[in-house]
Every structure is written in C-alpha cells, then in structure tokens.
Design an enzyme around this catalytic site. Structure first.
Site, PDB file in Angstrom:
ATOM      1  N   ARG A  53       0.845  -1.206   0.000  1.00  0.00           N
ATOM      2  CA  ARG A  53       0.000   0.000   0.000  1.00  0.00           C
ATOM      3  C   ARG A  53       0.875   1.249   0.000  1.00  0.00           C
ATOM      4  NH1 ARG A  53      -2.172   1.956   4.374  1.00  0.00           N
ATOM      5  NH2 ARG A  53      -2.581  -0.059   5.341  1.00  0.00           N
ATOM      6  N   TYR A 105     -14.218  17.641 -16.245  1.00  0.00           N
ATOM      7  CA  TYR A 105     -14.670  16.261 -16.180  1.00  0.00           C
ATOM      8  C   TYR A 105     -15.782  16.167 -15.128  1.00  0.00           C
ATOM      9  CZ  TYR A 105     -15.003  11.446 -14.855  1.00  0.00           C
ATOM     10  OH  TYR A 105     -15.519  10.220 -14.533  1.00  0.00           O
ATOM     11  N   ASP A 178      -5.241  19.136 -14.604  1.00  0.00           N
ATOM     12  CA  ASP A 178      -5.645  17.840 -15.153  1.00  0.00           C
ATOM     13  C   ASP A 178      -5.275  17.879 -16.637  1.00  0.00           C
ATOM     14  OD1 ASP A 178      -6.946  15.708 -16.357  1.00  0.00           O
ATOM     15  OD2 ASP A 178      -8.771  15.883 -15.155  1.00  0.00           O
ATOM     16  N   LYS A 203      -6.810   6.828 -19.670  1.00  0.00           N
ATOM     17  CA  LYS A 203      -7.029   7.343 -21.035  1.00  0.00           C
ATOM     18  C   LYS A 203      -5.750   7.149 -21.870  1.00  0.00           C
ATOM     19  CE  LYS A 203     -10.723   8.714 -18.875  1.00  0.00           C
ATOM     20  NZ  LYS A 203     -11.826   7.789 -18.705  1.00  0.00           N
TER      21      LYS A 203
HETATM   22  C1  LIG Z   1     -10.319  14.665 -17.961  1.00  0.00           C
HETATM   23  C2  LIG Z   1     -10.588  13.556 -16.982  1.00  0.00           C
HETATM   24  N1  LIG Z   1     -10.103  13.664 -15.742  1.00  0.00           N
HETATM   25  C3  LIG Z   1     -10.322  12.681 -14.816  1.00  0.00           C
HETATM   26  C4  LIG Z   1     -11.077  11.559 -15.120  1.00  0.00           C
HETATM   27  C5  LIG Z   1     -11.304  10.499 -14.068  1.00  0.00           C
HETATM   28  O1  LIG Z   1     -10.462   9.416 -14.310  1.00  0.00           O
HETATM   29  P1  LIG Z   1     -10.775   7.880 -13.908  1.00  0.00           P
HETATM   30  O2  LIG Z   1     -11.987   7.454 -14.691  1.00  0.00           O
HETATM   31  O3  LIG Z   1      -9.520   7.182 -14.282  1.00  0.00           O
HETATM   32  O4  LIG Z   1     -11.043   7.866 -12.444  1.00  0.00           O
HETATM   33  C6  LIG Z   1     -11.601  11.419 -16.407  1.00  0.00           C
HETATM   34  C7  LIG Z   1     -12.422  10.232 -16.743  1.00  0.00           C
HETATM   35  O5  LIG Z   1     -13.116  10.217 -17.733  1.00  0.00           O
HETATM   36  C8  LIG Z   1     -11.350  12.445 -17.359  1.00  0.00           C
HETATM   37  O6  LIG Z   1     -11.840  12.362 -18.614  1.00  0.00           O
END
Ligand SMILES: Cc1ncc(COP(=O)(O)O)c(C=O)c1O
Length: 380
Positions: A53, A105, A178, A203
C-alpha cells in the site's frame, strides 16, 4: 535517473527509461505481486520496500517515466484518475478555498460539489479560460488551490496555464492541472509554472482501454506533496502491480499514438466543420475555435485526439447519429486505440453545462478515411 544518451522524450517513453533487469537481463520489468517484503534482522528495510500500500517496485518504471516526461520531481500512481484528484484535494484543509473550472470532467465536478464541499472545502467554479474571472475569484491567503483542465472535457476549452500559475502564485495558491487530454506529448504544465499535474492514466497514458489508473506528478518535494503521499497511503487508493505494469507498457507507445490520434482528429474536425448537418465543431486545432491561438502557443505538435460536434436538430438528432455509427463504438471514456462516441448530456444528467446536441468523439488509431466514411453515413 535519466540514462546516458536518452535526451528526447520519445526515447525515454519507448524504453520506459531504458532499464534492464539486473537479475536476468530482461528488457521489460518484472511484475511484483508480493504485498509484503522481508525485514532485515534489525527490523529495518534496507531494500527500501515494506508493504504494497506504500510502495511497489513494479510502479517505478511508469512513475519514473512520467516524472521525466512531465519535467517533475516525483510521481505517484493511483487506483484511478479520481483517486489521484481526490488526494490532491484531501491534502488541503477544511475551510480552504479552491477554484475549479465551470466545465470540467463531470465526475470530479460532482465529487467537488458534493463530497469535498461537505468535507469542508469551499469550492468555487469559475470560467478558467477567462483570466479576469480567475483573478477576480482568487481570495489571497484563502485560496489554496486552483485546478485547471486543458483542454477541458467535453467542450475542449483552453486555459492559459502560465498566466493562471502567475495569478495563483501571487495570491498564495498552488496550481494543479488535469492534463489527461493533452498528455505530456502535447503540453507539460509543470514547465509552464504549474505545481502539480494530474492524469487519468485510464485514457491516453495507458491507451488501450484495459487499465483504470491515475497519476500525480509534482514540481517539487514539499510539505503539500508529503500530505498527498499520506492521503494515498492512508486512503489506500494505490495502483495494483498488474495495472502498473500495463501502464508502463502503454507509455512506450504514447508518442506515436497521440500524434496519430491528433492528426486524424484534425482531419476529421476540418471535414466535419463543412458538413451541412453539423452546427458546430469544438476542436482547439480549428482556427475558428475561441482558444485556438492560445492552444497553438501552449500545445506542441498537435491539438489532441478529442473533439465534439453539435448536431443540427438537437438531442434526438445527435443520439440518432450515434446510433447509426458502425466503426465508432458508443461507449464512455476516451484516449484508447479504438474510436468512441458519446452523447454527454444524457450521461451527465440534470445540471450538466453540456449542450444537448453535443456528441463527444474520441479518435482512435483506425484509418481516418474509415472514421470519416462512417460519420458521413450516420450524419445523413
Ligand atoms: C479529464 C478527466 N479527468 C479525470 C477523469 C477520471 O479518471 P478515472 O476514470 O480514471 O477515475 C476522467 C475520466 O473520464 C477524465 O476524462
């Protein structure tokens, strides 16, 4: 450590830092499924690993590669993009004010407005593409974090990372980005002044729609980073060894994938903009896109593999187009080798800022001609 001769990021990525296993010469790293590691006779851990962990040697190839690609100091791998983002916010303190994008998101937006707000963060959505709006919303001394997403899912608006970093720092706040959609191939936020960069590695970084993972890379090893590490260790949102191994494998092809996907997206965006049944195309690479000039300065070598279209005829027409597509798959997520389409307003539900006629397109590695022919048939 970056090996001798590994100057270009493409080289670092292709060989995941060029490490060869010391025990047998294997050129891909082993997977260590062990949850625990042998203690020394004096109860110490001279080999540096204790319990999975907290640390897992399988993570090192992907984490170190990402640190090098982003120009950071250290990287943590998480169980998902959401777990990574959560750690960045939970490392703050109740009562702290944070600025977040108005369009971002949606899953993270929902968590911020619900869980994080009940936990005590003062969450303020702001139009982050508008520098005057960011400046006006900053509360010097109280704002501890500004969160950007650029390009921002699913309208792909571009925020000025360098300018927001200057504003945030002047107010005593940190800047986190992000960068899931840009990837380090197209933008390196830390080099533009950000303090933290986050990815949903689910992604593009992994890129094959077979791993859920997240990452945080820090510009410096400071007390905020210490609190993020603690949030991960105590919260437990760590990546599994098999996922970490797949992630290092995915990273090896990151550059050719993202460049191919960006090139195909640019071709499709131009063609879609001229289609009579398309009301608008949202893509940072189009000269008509509001953030295009900024994207040209901030992104290198392409504008990404994500675009959205607004279909003439409203929600029903957009859903009809998605239903008729054969090469594009109707599915959530993005950044994989296969092209995906999604009607975001249905997924995000009430309160979504996404227009009802919008379809989000994640361009994969298929031939752009096949993707275009499928769109033409579906658009009618
Ligand atoms: C731009 C963006 N940030 C964060 C996330 C969240 O990621 P996860 O689905 O891996 O938890 C996503 C998921 O679609 C995303 O498109």
């Amino acid at each position: 450590m970056i090996p001798n001769g590994f100057r270009a990021p493409e080289t670092l990525a292709a060989q995941a830092m060029g490490r060869v296993d010391a025990a047998c010469g294997a050129i891909t790293p082993p997977i260590h499924p062990s949850t625990t590691y042998e203690r020394d006779a004096d109860l110490g851990y001279s080999r540096g690993v204790c319990y999975s962990r907290a640390d897992n040697p399988t993570s090192a190839a992907a984490a170190d590669t990402l640190t090098a690609l982003e120009g950071g100091t250290a990287t943590l791998l998480f169980a998902s993009g959401m777990a990574a983002a959560n750690a960045a916010f939970l490392a703050l303190a109740p009562g702290d004010h944070v600025l977040v994008p108005r369009v971002m998101y949606w899953g993270l937006r929902a968590w911020l407005l619900d869980f994080a707000s009940r936990w005590g963060l003062v969450v303020e959505p702001v139009e982050t593409a508008d520098l005057a709006a960011v400046e006006a919303a900053l509360r010097p001394g109280r704002t501890k974090l500004v969160w950007l997403e650029s390009p921002a899912n699913p309208m792909w608006s571009i925020s000025d990372i360098a300018a927001v970093a200057t504003l945030a720092h002047a107010a005593g706040a940190r800047l986190a980005v992000d960068s899931t959609v840009a990837t380090p191939v197209l933008t390196q936020p830390l080099r533009l002044g950000a303090d933290l960069v986050m990815h949903s590695a689910t992604k593009y970084l992994n890129g094959h729609s077979d791993v859920v993972a997240g990452t945080l890379t820090t510009a410096r090893d400071d007390e905020y980073w210490d609190r993020i590490k603690l949030a991960q260790r105590q919260g437990g949102g760590v990546i599994g060894p098999f996922e970490a191994w797949l992630l290092q494998r995915g990273l090896r092809t990151l550059f050719p994938r993202v460049r191919w996907q960006s090139a195909s997206a640019a071709i499709l965006a131009e063609k879609l903009a001229a289609h009579p049944n398309v009301a608008a195309v949202l893509y940072p690479g189009l000269a008509s896109f509001p953030g295009h000039d900024l994207a040209k300065r901030q992104m290198q070598g392409g504008f990404g593999g994500m675009l959205s279209i607004r279909v003439k005829g409203g929600a029903a027409a957009a859903i009809g187009v998605a239903a008729r597509l054969k090469v594009w798959t109707r599915a959530t997520s993005l950044g994989g080798v296969e092209s995906l389409v999604e009607h975001r307003a249905s997924i995000e539900g009430a309160g979504s800022p996404v227009p009802p006629d919008l379809l989000r397109l994640s361009v994969g590695l298929e031939a752009a001609d096949d993707l275009w022919a499928d769109l033409v048939e579906a658009l009618g």
